[in-house]
Motif scaffolding. Structure first.
Motif, mmCIF file in Angstrom:
data_model
loop_
_atom_site.group_PDB
_atom_site.id
_atom_site.type_symbol
_atom_site.label_atom_id
_atom_site.label_comp_id
_atom_site.label_asym_id
_atom_site.label_seq_id
_atom_site.Cartn_x
_atom_site.Cartn_y
_atom_site.Cartn_z
ATOM 1 N N LEU A 1 2.625 6.035 -3.470
ATOM 2 C CA LEU A 1 3.243 5.074 -2.770
ATOM 3 C C LEU A 1 1.658 5.450 -1.077
ATOM 4 O O LEU A 1 1.821 4.105 -1.284
ATOM 5 C CB LEU A 1 4.484 5.820 -1.401
ATOM 6 C CG LEU A 1 5.725 5.266 -1.867
ATOM 7 C CD1 LEU A 1 7.088 5.702 -1.474
ATOM 8 C CD2 LEU A 1 6.189 4.007 -2.630
ATOM 9 N N LYS A 2 1.195 6.047 -1.419
ATOM 10 C CA LYS A 2 0.179 6.492 0.060
ATOM 11 C C LYS A 2 -1.192 5.487 -0.797
ATOM 12 O O LYS A 2 -1.674 4.822 -0.133
ATOM 13 C CB LYS A 2 -0.243 7.981 0.465
ATOM 14 C CG LYS A 2 -1.022 7.463 1.201
ATOM 15 C CD LYS A 2 -0.794 8.956 1.764
ATOM 16 C CE LYS A 2 -1.151 9.024 3.317
ATOM 17 N NZ LYS A 2 -0.366 9.698 4.369
ATOM 18 N N VAL A 3 -1.018 5.135 -1.872
ATOM 19 C CA VAL A 3 -2.244 4.612 -3.011
ATOM 20 C C VAL A 3 -1.982 3.210 -2.803
ATOM 21 O O VAL A 3 -2.776 2.268 -2.540
ATOM 22 C CB VAL A 3 -2.495 5.616 -4.599
ATOM 23 C CG1 VAL A 3 -3.233 3.905 -4.735
ATOM 24 C CG2 VAL A 3 -3.011 6.576 -3.884
ATOM 25 N N ALA A 4 -0.539 2.666 -3.449
ATOM 26 C CA ALA A 4 -0.463 1.462 -4.084
ATOM 27 C C ALA A 4 -0.281 0.554 -2.233
ATOM 28 O O ALA A 4 -0.794 -0.077 -2.092
ATOM 29 C CB ALA A 4 1.154 1.176 -3.636
ATOM 30 N N GLY A 5 -0.205 1.335 -0.156
ATOM 31 C CA GLY A 5 -0.281 1.377 0.433
ATOM 32 C C GLY A 5 -1.748 0.784 1.169
ATOM 33 O O GLY A 5 -1.878 -0.002 1.254
ATOM 34 N N SER A 6 -1.930 1.312 0.945
ATOM 35 C CA SER A 6 -3.749 1.148 0.933
ATOM 36 C C SER A 6 -4.833 0.403 0.327
ATOM 37 O O SER A 6 -5.067 -0.506 0.458
ATOM 38 C CB SER A 6 -4.472 2.706 0.792
ATOM 39 O OG SER A 6 -4.821 2.900 -0.771
ATOM 40 N N GLY A 7 -4.038 0.151 -1.252
ATOM 41 C CA GLY A 7 -4.131 -0.835 -1.742
ATOM 42 C C GLY A 7 -3.769 -3.041 -1.175
ATOM 43 O O GLY A 7 -4.629 -3.480 -1.454
ATOM 44 N N LEU A 8 -2.658 -2.138 -0.788
ATOM 45 C CA LEU A 8 -2.091 -3.680 -0.248
ATOM 46 C C LEU A 8 -2.977 -3.987 1.206
ATOM 47 O O LEU A 8 -3.195 -5.603 0.968
ATOM 48 C CB LEU A 8 -0.104 -3.352 0.281
ATOM 49 C CG LEU A 8 0.435 -3.638 -0.967
ATOM 50 C CD1 LEU A 8 1.866 -3.125 -0.602
ATOM 51 C CD2 LEU A 8 0.902 -4.786 -1.739
#
Length: 137
Positions: free
Chosen positions: A8-15
């Motif tokens: 979730l943290k990785v995907a959030g940074s990508g968003l």
């Protein structure tokens, strides 16, 4: 850190990074045909986004961050248009260094990366929900 929360943290940074990229591409497209206000004035200069990988020490995962929004130093486009108020004494107008095809491909790439990050978050949410349901029963 739990792998689900890390994803979730990785995907959030990508968003967040792709959202910045989409905003910059939108600015470039919006100003692609603008010229300087007066003769000899520089027009809009294309903006670029630089990403950086950053380690989140608390979770131990690598995140993507926007490190800088810079400007493209390539030369401006020059077009002959003597009737334009921004034309110089020779009738040439200096236009932005924005290539619409490049911007559209950047937008498409950023949009697909954004969608992939969003899908990762949805899948992670579903896995967390299924885990909670299993623990209840």
């Amino acid at each position: 850190m739990d792998p689900l929360f890390a994803s979730l943290k990785v995907a959030g940074s990508g968003l967040a990074a792709q959202s910045t990229r989409l905003r910059v591409v939108s600015e470039n497209l919006a100003n692609a045909l603008s010229s300087g206000k007066t003769a000899g004035a520089d027009p809009y200069r294309r903006k670029t986004v630089t990403f950086n990988s950053e380690l989140d020490r608390a979770s131990g995962v690598a995140l993507v961050r926007t490190s800088a929004v810079g400007v493209d130093r390539s030369p401006f486009n020059v077009e002959y248009d003597p009737g334009n108020p921004a034309a110089d004494s020779n009738g040439n107008v200096t236009l932005p260094n924005v290539n619409m095809i490049v911007e559209m491909s950047d937008m498409r790439e950023a949009n697909r990366a954004y969608e992939a990050d969003l899908q990762t978050m949805k899948q992670t949410r579903d896995l967390l929900s299924m885990t909670i349901d299993l623990l209840k029963g």
